[in-house]
Write an enzyme that holds these catalytic residues in place. Structure first.
Site, mmCIF file in Angstrom:
data_model
loop_
_atom_site.group_PDB
_atom_site.id
_atom_site.type_symbol
_atom_site.label_atom_id
_atom_site.label_comp_id
_atom_site.label_asym_id
_atom_site.label_seq_id
_atom_site.Cartn_x
_atom_site.Cartn_y
_atom_site.Cartn_z
ATOM 1 N N SER A 70 0.745 -1.261 0.044
ATOM 2 C CA SER A 70 0.069 -0.014 0.015
ATOM 3 C C SER A 70 0.881 1.180 -0.161
ATOM 4 C CB SER A 70 -0.881 -0.027 0.949
ATOM 5 O OG SER A 70 -1.936 0.909 0.914
ATOM 6 N N ASP A 196 -9.805 -6.686 -3.909
ATOM 7 C CA ASP A 196 -9.182 -5.683 -3.316
ATOM 8 C C ASP A 196 -10.118 -4.315 -3.699
ATOM 9 O OD1 ASP A 196 -8.111 -3.320 -2.364
ATOM 10 O OD2 ASP A 196 -5.885 -3.999 -2.837
ATOM 11 N N HIS A 224 -7.110 -6.586 0.258
ATOM 12 C CA HIS A 224 -5.905 -5.558 0.064
ATOM 13 C C HIS A 224 -4.833 -6.109 0.750
ATOM 14 C CE1 HIS A 224 -4.073 -1.540 -0.741
ATOM 15 N NE2 HIS A 224 -3.901 -1.425 0.495
#
Length: 244
Positions: A70, A196, A224
């Site tokens: 991320s 995700d 995710h």
């Protein structure tokens, strides 16, 4: 030949989020974790991508393989472009070059949604962080376990961390690495959850197509954070890539 593996977590968490993946990795590998600025036990480093990258760079051994998730994946991309002498290759999990939508980039979160998160964080940071964590569990077959693990590894948005966490949301709103992605020459392995909902798979597909040496693996039953719901599978891919 194995390489030092350095794990970079995402916004609002701490390096403890990597515990399930670390447990699945071969213990003979050299694995390090780094708290992002103002997260976990790390001190703040300002509000720019450059200052955050510098803070991480100071802790990197040479020839590192960065595993970024991320926001950590965006930092990894930035470091690989600027410091190829320190970064030998990348594993990017739940990655995107640009977190919010623009007129020329739709594979992302709507800008208004992130702006709402930033406003909400100023008013009620704890509730906003919980909402953000809940989003990361969506689309995962092990949603409850993932959300629980993320909650346990969260950096509390207290007086010691709130400013840095707000700065991190600002980075997510402003980072756009699309222009530098074609310049990254290191081999890159992308891991992404098909479910995700925070970051569309199309963002990882764009990275795989645009990076000079990028390959994408998609986990059909993950969201995710596939390294939490599929730690053994992620560990196997990471180990093979580190030794390649």
């Amino acid at each position: 030949m194995s390489r030092p593996i350095v794990l970079l977590h995402g916004w609002g968490l701490s390096s403890s989020v990597w515990a399930p993946l670390q447990a699945a990795l071969d213990p003979s590998l050299e694995v390090r974790t780094i708290d992002l600025p103002g997260h976990g036990k790390a001190t703040s480093a300002g509000d720019s991508l450059e200052s955050w990258s510098d803070a991480v760079l100071a802790q990197l051994p040479r020839n590192s393989m960065l595993v970024g998730w991320s926001l950590g994946a965006q930092l990894a991309l930035h470091l690989a472009c600027l410091h190829p002498d320190r970064v030998s290759r990348l594993v990017l999990i739940g990655a995107t070059p640009c977190f919010v939508q623009t007129d020329t980039w739709q594979a992302a979160m709507p800008a208004d949604t992130l702006a709402d998160f930033r406003r909400s964080f100023d008013i009620d940071p704890a509730a906003t962080q919980r909402r953000f964590i809940a989003l990361q569990g969506l689309g995962d077959a092990r949603r409850r376990d993932v959300v629980n693990a993320l909650g346990s590894a969260a950096t509390p948005p207290d007086d010691a961390h709130k400013t840095a966490l707000a700065e991190g949301l600002g980075l997510l709103a402003n980072i756009d690495l699309r222009k530098v992605v074609p310049e990254i020459r290191q081999p890159v392995r992308l891991l992404h959850g098909a479910g995700d909902t925070l970051m569309p798979t199309a963002a990882a597909e764009w990275l795989a197509d645009t990076l000079p040496d990028g390959r994408l693996s998609v986990f059909t039953d993950a969201g995710h954070a596939p390294f939490l719901s599929r730690p053994q599978d992620c560990a196997g891919l990471i180990e093979g890539f580190a030794r390649d």
